[in-house]
Motif scaffolding. Structure first.
Motif, PDB file in Angstrom:
ATOM      1  N   ASP B  11       0.831  -1.205   0.000  1.00  0.00           N
ATOM      2  CA  ASP B  11       0.000   0.000   0.000  1.00  0.00           C
ATOM      3  C   ASP B  11       0.868   1.259   0.000  1.00  0.00           C
ATOM      4  O   ASP B  11       0.392   2.344  -0.327  1.00  0.00           O
ATOM      5  N   TYR B  53      -1.146  -2.821  -8.568  1.00  0.00           N
ATOM      6  CA  TYR B  53      -0.178  -2.542  -7.497  1.00  0.00           C
ATOM      7  C   TYR B  53       1.201  -2.965  -7.952  1.00  0.00           C
ATOM      8  O   TYR B  53       1.342  -3.716  -8.920  1.00  0.00           O
ATOM      9  N   LEU B 181      -1.058  -5.977   1.892  1.00  0.00           N
ATOM     10  CA  LEU B 181      -1.892  -5.328   0.873  1.00  0.00           C
ATOM     11  C   LEU B 181      -3.323  -5.273   1.392  1.00  0.00           C
ATOM     12  O   LEU B 181      -3.993  -6.302   1.507  1.00  0.00           O
ATOM     13  N   TRP B 186      -5.240  -8.994  -3.418  1.00  0.00           N
ATOM     14  CA  TRP B 186      -3.964  -9.711  -3.654  1.00  0.00           C
ATOM     15  C   TRP B 186      -4.141 -10.680  -4.820  1.00  0.00           C
ATOM     16  O   TRP B 186      -5.019 -11.529  -4.814  1.00  0.00           O
TER      17      TRP B 186
END
Lengths: 305, 188
Positions: B11, B53, B181, B186
């Motif tokens: 994050d 991400y 996360l 994920w």
């Protein structure tokens, strides 16, 4: 993963060498076919030498090879140990055979070599049994390598018999061995592919669809199935068709008397060509399945490389 | 006991790749070789609801490293503090560990003829410094420390992450590196 050619050559030739020596050992123990023992043993040694040389070139630092005994639980260490023992046994046997001396010792060495014949190819396949690569994580893989050794050895020795002692009885015996080995090879390949289809962590890179209809289809259907399996099966079946009387007489048999079989396999010359074709088919099939093993050997998750 | 591990808070990772650069500088890594890479995972979804991400990847310094088990020369080894290293004096470059690693985080350095991988900057850890990738990270996404010390920053991060702590697929090797996360799903 990319095809590791040096390792492929290593396992291919070690399999050929040990498969050949298995038949040499059987002839020694049973006291038959003395004429093929020396060429068979020399072929076996040469094959082990070629394989070992290939593995040598795979290493980044071959000069440190003796560090390899630092962890004998490692598959590579075990592979090196059994290959070295087998090579030493076959070397001593060949020297004694060359000098035609110590028959009792030769028989004992043949027995040890016979026992090691499936062990060494099993060890070369066993190193690939790794949880990180789902398509490899099965004991069917080393069993497939053992069957490959049986096929390669039988076809190599069939060729030597054709060249040295082409009588019907010995040819029929080794032809049966080649057929049995080939059937075992086909069965283990089929079993292995069934495993691959059901392996955990499925991914397109290691799917059976890649072999059947994908980018590896030509390699699989052409080299593994057609040339590597159907070819040798056809040739061994053809060799079983009808008595090769022409081997002694050297007179071609009329194709009309034996149909396709008569046309193809009647003369000694044709049978020699069939023997060469059989060995080539076995080499192509064994090479191609090893290539496929590498090409579907993707890891569970590959991030950096 | 001591167990040095790394936790990466995804994050906080902005995908700047400075960890990869710092790693190469600190360890003098050959051209084309990486100990550390930042992967982009995604984007997933449909516009405008897209998400992605960044995933910094290194050797996972597994609890039961298969690379150590298969190494024929014992060049790959696990230290008492949990860091997995390669002794280049023993490595013969057989590349068996590359086959055994589930994550493709080891590489064969052709020029040196040996295996290269993340060392968690063991040379820095020995003088009580953190790995170069940890010290350079502008988002403070990387947390390094002793998991067996309940008061360490890394232990606290693991406790606080709870079910948001993720790891790579485990095939019996028990990967050590954890990824936090929370803001996205994920998918690695």
């Amino acid at each position: 993963m990319e095809i590791q050619w040096t390792l492929l050559i290593f396992s291919l030739f070690v399999s050929l060498g040990m498969g050949s020596f298995a038949i040499v050992a059987i002839t020694e123990l049973r006291g038959i076919m003395p004429g093929i023992r020396l060429p068979g043993a020399i072929t076996s040694l040469a094959a082990l030498g070629i394989g070992s040389a290939a593995s040598y070139f795979h290493l980044g630092h071959p000069e440190k090879i003796f560090h390899i005994l630092g962890n004998i639980r490692s598959g590579i260490a075990q592979e090196l140990i059994v290959t070295s023992i087998a090579s030493a046994v076959i070397f001593v046997y060949t020297v004694l055979l060359w000098k035609d001396s110590a028959p009792d010792v030769r028989r004992k060495l043949a027995l040890v070599g016979l026992i090691l014949s499936p062990v060494v190819p099993f060890a070369t396949g066993r190193i690939y049994v790794l949880a990180a690569r789902p398509a490899w994580d099965t004991w069917l893989l080393p069993l497939m390598y053992v069957a490959s050794a049986a096929v390669l050895g039988a076809f190599t020795m069939y060729l030597w018999i054709m060249l040295r002692e082409p009588d019907q009885k010995t040819l029929a015996t080794v032809n049966k061995a080649a057929l049995l080995g080939q059937v075992a090879f086909t069965v283990t390949i089929a079993a292995y592919l069934i495993y691959v289809a059901m392996a955990p962590h499925p991914h397109s890179s290691r799917s059976v669809a890649r072999l059947l209809t994908g980018d590896l289809a030509l390699l699989f259907w052409g080299a593994v199935v057609l040339i590597g399996q159907l070819g040798p099966l056809f040739l061994t079946w053809r060799n079983m068709q009808g008595p090769p009387t022409s081997l002694q007489a050297g007179v071609p048999v009329s194709p009309a008397s034996g149909g396709i079989s008569g046309a193809v396999a009647a003369t000694a010359e044709n049978r020699l060509i069939l023997a060469i074709m059989g060995l080539l088919c076995a080499l192509v099939g064994s090479t191609a399945i090893r290539m496929i093993v590498y090409l579907i050997g993707s890891s569970v998750q590959s991030y950096i490389y | 006991m001591t167990r040095k591990i790394m936790i990466v808070d995804l994050d906080r990772c902005i995908g700047c790749h400075s960890c990869a650069v710092a790693c190469k500088q600190e360890n003098g890594i050959s051209l084309g070789v990486f100990y550390n890479k930042v992967r982009t995972v995604g984007p997933f979804g449909n516009y405008p609801d897209l998400e992605l991400y960044y995933l910094p990847v290194i050797c996972q310094h597994c609890n039961k490293p298969e690379c150590v088990n298969v190494c024929p020369t014992a060049a790959s080894y696990k230290r008492q503090d949990g860091i997995v290293l390669v002794d280049h004096n023993k490595c013969i470059g057989c590349q068996y560990c590359i086959m055994a690693c589930p994550y493709g985080v080891r590489t064969y350095d052709k020029a040196k003829g040996v295996i290269e991988k993340c060392t968690l900057c063991a040379h820095r850890v020995e003088v009580n410094e953190v790995p170069a990738c940890v010290s350079i990270c502008p988002g403070k996404a990387r947390i390094f420390g002793d998991l067996d010390d309940p008061n360490s920053e890394v232990s606290k991060a693991v406790r606080e992450a709870g079910s948001f702590l993720h790891r790579f697929a485990d095939v019996g090797n028990e990967p050590g590196v954890g990824y936090i996360l929370k803001s996205r799903k994920w998918r690695s």
